[in-house]
Design an enzyme around this catalytic site. Sequence first.
Site, mmCIF file in Angstrom:
data_model
loop_
_atom_site.group_PDB
_atom_site.id
_atom_site.type_symbol
_atom_site.label_atom_id
_atom_site.label_comp_id
_atom_site.label_asym_id
_atom_site.label_seq_id
_atom_site.Cartn_x
_atom_site.Cartn_y
_atom_site.Cartn_z
ATOM 1 N N ILE A 119 45.870 -8.052 73.664
ATOM 2 C CA ILE A 119 46.304 -6.956 72.799
ATOM 3 C C ILE A 119 47.743 -7.198 72.362
ATOM 4 O O ILE A 119 48.541 -7.677 73.149
ATOM 5 C CB ILE A 119 46.297 -5.611 73.587
ATOM 6 N N ILE A 128 51.797 -10.425 69.967
ATOM 7 C CA ILE A 128 51.700 -11.885 70.104
ATOM 8 C C ILE A 128 50.341 -12.406 69.627
ATOM 9 O O ILE A 128 50.294 -13.304 68.772
ATOM 10 C CB ILE A 128 52.074 -12.338 71.529
ATOM 11 N N GLU A 176 37.512 -10.603 75.136
ATOM 12 C CA GLU A 176 37.388 -9.259 75.708
ATOM 13 C C GLU A 176 37.453 -8.211 74.590
ATOM 14 O O GLU A 176 36.652 -7.299 74.518
ATOM 15 C CB GLU A 176 38.549 -9.090 76.668
HETATM 16 N N1 COA Z 1 61.837 -6.993 83.443
HETATM 17 C C1 COA Z 1 62.177 -5.788 82.975
HETATM 18 N N2 COA Z 1 61.615 -5.249 81.864
HETATM 19 C C2 COA Z 1 60.701 -5.984 81.237
HETATM 20 C C3 COA Z 1 60.324 -7.260 81.667
HETATM 21 C C4 COA Z 1 60.932 -7.781 82.812
HETATM 22 N N3 COA Z 1 60.614 -8.987 83.276
HETATM 23 N N4 COA Z 1 59.408 -7.749 80.828
HETATM 24 C C5 COA Z 1 59.216 -6.820 79.893
HETATM 25 N N5 COA Z 1 59.992 -5.761 80.131
HETATM 26 C C6 COA Z 1 60.095 -4.539 79.325
HETATM 27 C C7 COA Z 1 60.311 -4.911 77.869
HETATM 28 O O1 COA Z 1 61.712 -5.053 77.572
HETATM 29 C C8 COA Z 1 59.704 -3.728 77.176
HETATM 30 O O2 COA Z 1 60.570 -2.611 77.231
HETATM 31 P P1 COA Z 1 61.355 -2.136 75.904
HETATM 32 O O3 COA Z 1 60.274 -1.876 74.902
HETATM 33 O O4 COA Z 1 62.078 -0.934 76.373
HETATM 34 O O5 COA Z 1 62.230 -3.307 75.536
HETATM 35 C C9 COA Z 1 58.534 -3.367 78.053
HETATM 36 O O6 COA Z 1 58.829 -3.908 79.335
HETATM 37 C C10 COA Z 1 57.209 -3.965 77.556
HETATM 38 O O7 COA Z 1 57.316 -5.347 77.412
HETATM 39 P P2 COA Z 1 56.528 -6.119 76.271
HETATM 40 O O8 COA Z 1 56.606 -7.546 76.549
HETATM 41 O O9 COA Z 1 56.962 -5.636 74.931
HETATM 42 O O10 COA Z 1 55.066 -5.579 76.536
HETATM 43 P P3 COA Z 1 53.774 -5.725 75.680
HETATM 44 O O11 COA Z 1 53.465 -4.420 75.092
HETATM 45 O O12 COA Z 1 53.842 -6.921 74.770
HETATM 46 O O13 COA Z 1 52.711 -6.015 76.814
HETATM 47 C C11 COA Z 1 51.947 -6.990 78.866
HETATM 48 C C12 COA Z 1 52.856 -7.155 77.655
HETATM 49 C C13 COA Z 1 52.126 -8.206 79.721
HETATM 50 C C14 COA Z 1 52.294 -5.743 79.636
HETATM 51 C C15 COA Z 1 50.479 -6.880 78.351
HETATM 52 O O14 COA Z 1 50.147 -8.026 77.633
HETATM 53 C C16 COA Z 1 49.512 -6.741 79.508
HETATM 54 O O15 COA Z 1 49.290 -5.652 79.981
HETATM 55 N N6 COA Z 1 48.944 -7.854 80.001
HETATM 56 C C17 COA Z 1 48.058 -7.839 81.164
HETATM 57 C C18 COA Z 1 46.617 -7.608 80.802
HETATM 58 C C19 COA Z 1 46.058 -8.697 79.949
HETATM 59 O O16 COA Z 1 46.600 -9.769 79.779
HETATM 60 N N7 COA Z 1 44.920 -8.455 79.362
HETATM 61 C C20 COA Z 1 44.294 -9.473 78.551
HETATM 62 C C21 COA Z 1 43.182 -9.112 77.766
HETATM 63 S S1 COA Z 1 43.410 -7.750 76.631
#
Ligand code: COA
Length: 464
Positions: free
Chosen positions: A246, A249, A268
């Site tokens: 989702i 990216i 998925e």
């Molecule tokens: N430490 C502190 N904060 C962090 C961080 C870290 N290492 N990494 C990210 N953050 C913060 C970001 O700064 C952002 O906050 P902000 O919007 O206030 O800046 C927030 O966390 C979200 O990060 P972001 O990378 O923008 O999240 P995203 O919406 O792109 O989602 C995942 C990334 C990893 C959470 C998401 O891809 C996920 O849930 N993955 C697991 C499930 C999965 O892969 N499913 C696959 C099939 S659908």
Amino acid sequence: MSSGNPYIKLKYDYIMLSYNRNVLLMRSVNILSWIDIYKQKLVTAEEAVKHIPSNSRVVTGHAAGEPTILVDAMVDNYIHYENVEVVHMVAMGKCGYTRPEMKGHLRHNAMFVGVGTREAINEGSADYSPSFFYEIPKLFKNALPVDVALIQVSLPDAHGFCSFGVSCDYTKPAADNAKLVIAQVNDQMPRTFGDNFIHVSEINYIVEVSKKLLELPLPKIGEVEKAIGENCAKLIEDGSTLQLGIGAIPDAVLLSLKDKKDLGIHSEMFSDGVVDLYNLGVINNSKKSIHKGKMVVTFLMGTKKLYDFVNDNPSVEMYSVDYVNNPLVIMKNSKMVSINSCLQVDFFGQVCSESIGLKQFSGVGGQVDYVRGTSMSDEGKAIIAMPSTASKGNLSRIVPFLDQGSAVTTSRNDVDYIVTEYGVASLKGKTLKARAAALIAIAHPNFRDELAKEYEIRFKEVYN
Ligand code: COA
């Protein structure tokens, strides 16, 4: 049919007209037609949710398939329940079952954490249960037996089958295993194919609605996401079959694939970006090893453009998640490429995608299902792609150690490719030292010196 809704009435009249002969035939031999069965089950949402017993487990339809009218009616009726567990995964609705006054009445058990549920889970007024997505239907058979399934489906077809539309995933297995099935029948739910139907006779109570589905707004794709998309695209060969997670990216990756040929989808989920590439002919599913010519998916989340595209579209097949996300099924696609995202990666290549320290941020979802299935696929490539920094550039996501309390989502034994806007680190088959070096090379330049110092302490040699 009791609905006063003109759209529903119109569709219903059409079905009646087309199939009148069958109905008359059935009546003549005294068999109830599905239309009679359907009519007998019609109730209002308020009446339907009164049948949810106390001390029970309720599973609600997933993501854009959430039956919001039923869920909201259950929340409104909370005072009449004691100790009801509400199991949900990606929750896009109001999540009223997490409100403080629900205590003792409704308690949320999340299989994934999102904006509407994160606070309650981290405060302790709701729970998170880790599970690979593909194993959730199995949980509904044994560890988490389902008392009530609240589902949302399309209008019935000529034979009385309603489609689960945008959400087959765990929603169909939950209905298959529930003691009581309450369905929100929505004329705006698309009719999708695959093994994605329920007959009206298998539903206990039916509530008719005409309501827009929940939509996922299009993500903003900035320069960083574009660069990540281009780096991922370099790994994707013509004829590959893709899984996309989702967000920004995966959408950025799709934008970088316009010059590719013969791509396929076994994923998925997918969103609007896939529709554009399909219409351009880039995705044609012609080189897939299984389900050739079809896009295989377990749920769909996007805008109305996506929901219109999948409606009555035989090129899209939906199956439950224990099939679509089963690594042994995924691996059958040769040249499988999975693209998912994460929050942090350490020097070992351990990937944290679901927590920030002890704070549960999201869930494992299907990430590991795809990393494993893809790694087993002939010429498969499992990509984890992320921006090199978080918190407006103040934190490196590549770190010597994961934050204390962080969950390891993809283990260092499973990890394959890590991609940032600065490049690609191929980790499989690499030593711990070589992994750390490859990761530092794709970290943000502002953090490379700091990371290099850690490298030198750990590996007792100069980083270059
Ligand atoms: N430490 C502190 N904060 C962090 C961080 C870290 N290492 N990494 C990210 N953050 C913060 C970001 O700064 C952002 O906050 P902000 O919007 O206030 O800046 C927030 O966390 C979200 O990060 P972001 O990378 O923008 O999240 P995203 O919406 O792109 O989602 C995942 C990334 C990893 C959470 C998401 O891809 C996920 O849930 N993955 C697991 C499930 C999965 O892969 N499913 C696959 C099939 S659908």
